[in-house]
Design a protein around this motif. Structure first.
Motif, PDB file in Angstrom:
ATOM      1  N   SER A  20      46.801  41.134  29.352  1.00  0.00           N
ATOM      2  CA  SER A  20      45.504  41.323  30.488  1.00  0.00           C
ATOM      3  C   SER A  20      45.419  40.097  31.227  1.00  0.00           C
ATOM      4  N   LEU A  21      45.018  40.358  32.571  1.00  0.00           N
ATOM      5  CA  LEU A  21      44.629  39.250  33.383  1.00  0.00           C
ATOM      6  C   LEU A  21      43.261  39.026  33.845  1.00  0.00           C
ATOM      7  N   MET A  22      42.613  38.128  33.557  1.00  0.00           N
ATOM      8  CA  MET A  22      41.118  38.036  33.860  1.00  0.00           C
ATOM      9  C   MET A  22      41.057  36.961  35.056  1.00  0.00           C
ATOM     10  N   LEU A  23      40.440  37.393  36.185  1.00  0.00           N
ATOM     11  CA  LEU A  23      40.326  36.600  37.366  1.00  0.00           C
ATOM     12  C   LEU A  23      39.233  36.425  37.866  1.00  0.00           C
ATOM     13  N   ARG A  24      38.733  35.380  38.390  1.00  0.00           N
ATOM     14  CA  ARG A  24      37.438  35.012  39.265  1.00  0.00           C
ATOM     15  C   ARG A  24      37.727  34.785  40.616  1.00  0.00           C
ATOM     16  N   ALA A  25      37.049  35.497  41.551  1.00  0.00           N
ATOM     17  CA  ALA A  25      37.032  35.007  42.992  1.00  0.00           C
ATOM     18  C   ALA A  25      35.488  34.882  43.458  1.00  0.00           C
ATOM     19  N   GLY A  26      34.851  33.598  43.556  1.00  0.00           N
ATOM     20  CA  GLY A  26      33.572  33.672  43.909  1.00  0.00           C
ATOM     21  C   GLY A  26      32.957  34.301  42.784  1.00  0.00           C
ATOM     22  N   THR A  27      32.014  35.166  42.873  1.00  0.00           N
ATOM     23  CA  THR A  27      31.168  35.686  42.003  1.00  0.00           C
ATOM     24  C   THR A  27      31.755  37.026  41.561  1.00  0.00           C
ATOM     25  N   VAL A  28      32.879  37.519  41.831  1.00  0.00           N
ATOM     26  CA  VAL A  28      33.412  38.679  41.330  1.00  0.00           C
ATOM     27  C   VAL A  28      34.460  38.164  40.126  1.00  0.00           C
ATOM     28  N   VAL A  29      34.179  39.129  39.285  1.00  0.00           N
ATOM     29  CA  VAL A  29      35.296  38.962  37.970  1.00  0.00           C
ATOM     30  C   VAL A  29      35.921  40.261  38.045  1.00  0.00           C
ATOM     31  N   ILE A  30      37.478  40.034  38.012  1.00  0.00           N
ATOM     32  CA  ILE A  30      38.399  41.306  38.168  1.00  0.00           C
ATOM     33  C   ILE A  30      39.418  41.253  36.894  1.00  0.00           C
ATOM     34  N   VAL A  31      39.417  42.306  36.106  1.00  0.00           N
ATOM     35  CA  VAL A  31      40.203  42.209  34.797  1.00  0.00           C
ATOM     36  C   VAL A  31      41.210  43.289  34.884  1.00  0.00           C
ATOM     37  N   PHE A  32      42.575  42.893  34.881  1.00  0.00           N
ATOM     38  CA  PHE A  32      43.646  44.025  34.984  1.00  0.00           C
ATOM     39  C   PHE A  32      43.807  44.015  33.188  1.00  0.00           C
TER      40      PHE A  32
ATOM     41  N   ALA B 244      28.074  42.922  36.977  1.00  0.00           N
ATOM     42  CA  ALA B 244      29.340  43.743  37.033  1.00  0.00           C
ATOM     43  C   ALA B 244      30.624  42.860  37.080  1.00  0.00           C
ATOM     44  N   VAL B 245      31.555  43.715  36.086  1.00  0.00           N
ATOM     45  CA  VAL B 245      32.911  43.169  36.083  1.00  0.00           C
ATOM     46  C   VAL B 245      33.920  44.731  36.344  1.00  0.00           C
ATOM     47  N   HIS B 246      34.838  44.290  37.239  1.00  0.00           N
ATOM     48  CA  HIS B 246      35.724  45.491  37.739  1.00  0.00           C
ATOM     49  C   HIS B 246      36.896  45.282  36.812  1.00  0.00           C
ATOM     50  N   MET B 247      37.195  46.348  35.999  1.00  0.00           N
ATOM     51  CA  MET B 247      38.587  46.740  35.117  1.00  0.00           C
ATOM     52  C   MET B 247      39.578  47.457  36.071  1.00  0.00           C
ATOM     53  N   LEU B 248      40.651  46.951  36.203  1.00  0.00           N
ATOM     54  CA  LEU B 248      41.706  47.979  36.865  1.00  0.00           C
ATOM     55  C   LEU B 248      42.546  48.091  35.865  1.00  0.00           C
ATOM     56  N   MET B 249      43.170  49.262  35.775  1.00  0.00           N
ATOM     57  CA  MET B 249      44.005  49.673  34.792  1.00  0.00           C
ATOM     58  C   MET B 249      45.518  49.663  35.406  1.00  0.00           C
ATOM     59  N   VAL B 250      46.518  49.057  34.986  1.00  0.00           N
ATOM     60  CA  VAL B 250      47.649  48.740  35.615  1.00  0.00           C
ATOM     61  C   VAL B 250      48.844  49.052  34.358  1.00  0.00           C
ATOM     62  N   PRO B 251      50.155  49.387  34.674  1.00  0.00           N
ATOM     63  CA  PRO B 251      51.058  49.373  33.818  1.00  0.00           C
ATOM     64  C   PRO B 251      51.432  48.005  33.078  1.00  0.00           C
ATOM     65  N   ALA B 252      51.652  47.908  31.927  1.00  0.00           N
ATOM     66  CA  ALA B 252      51.468  46.705  31.106  1.00  0.00           C
ATOM     67  C   ALA B 252      52.593  45.872  31.923  1.00  0.00           C
ATOM     68  N   GLY B 253      53.616  46.041  32.339  1.00  0.00           N
ATOM     69  CA  GLY B 253      54.585  45.268  32.863  1.00  0.00           C
ATOM     70  C   GLY B 253      54.467  44.534  34.305  1.00  0.00           C
ATOM     71  N   ASP B 254      53.224  45.124  34.866  1.00  0.00           N
ATOM     72  CA  ASP B 254      52.818  44.503  36.001  1.00  0.00           C
ATOM     73  C   ASP B 254      51.967  43.350  36.172  1.00  0.00           C
ATOM     74  N   MET B 255      51.464  42.662  34.734  1.00  0.00           N
ATOM     75  CA  MET B 255      50.842  41.356  34.682  1.00  0.00           C
ATOM     76  C   MET B 255      51.378  40.207  35.381  1.00  0.00           C
ATOM     77  N   GLU B 256      52.716  39.852  35.178  1.00  0.00           N
ATOM     78  CA  GLU B 256      53.359  38.806  35.454  1.00  0.00           C
ATOM     79  C   GLU B 256      53.249  38.780  37.123  1.00  0.00           C
TER      80      GLU B 256
END
Length: 144
Positions: A38-50, A4-16
């Motif tokens: 976009s911002l792709m992060l990994r914390a342990g075994t969890v991948v989160i994509v903004f 699983a990858v969790h994708m969170l939708m955010v306003p474009a200006g929030d990335m920084e």
């Protein structure tokens, strides 16, 4: 695979702001290729994509106001598994938000919303696979 990858939708200006919070503040590490906006992060075994909300709206063809706050991407073993899981979801009441198709980046997937409005993407990809710790990793010559 069923990763699983969790994708969170955010306003474009929030990335920084998000980059500073998660990478500088929490120490999570960047994951995958740098994709502008976009911002792709990994914390342990969890991948989160903004992902910017307007990107998903354009990608899926749905109205911006209907874009869910989060989309869960489930990776499966084969293209046939994508077809099967997608058909089952529609048969039990899910709404198609974007039909199955080959997408950029080597993905074969489709989006749907469950009866509660949660967003889902069923995905097959030749460029992603589970890593030794259970999290997703990009397939490279070194780890394939």
């Amino acid at each position: 695979m069923d990763q699983a990858v969790h994708m969170l939708m955010v306003p474009a200006g929030d990335m920084e702001t998000l980059r500073k919070f998660y990478i500088d503040g929490l120490g999570w590490r960047s994951w995958g290729p740098e994709v502008p906006g976009s911002l792709m992060l990994r914390a342990g075994t969890v991948v989160i994509v903004f992902v910017p909300r307007d990107y998903l709206a354009a990608e899926s063809g749905i109205d911006l106001s209907a874009v869910p706050r989060a989309v869960n991407a489930i990776f499966v073993e084969t293209k046939a598994d994508v077809d099967t899981q997608f058909a089952k979801a529609i048969a039990v009441g899910a709404t198609i938000t974007s039909p199955i198709r080959d997408r950029d980046g080597g993905l074969y997937s489709g989006y749907f919303a469950d009866p509660e409005g949660n967003g889902w993407e069923i995905v097959w990809s030749p460029v992603m696979r589970p890593g030794a710790d259970g999290g997703l990793v990009l397939a490279t010559p070194e780890n394939t």
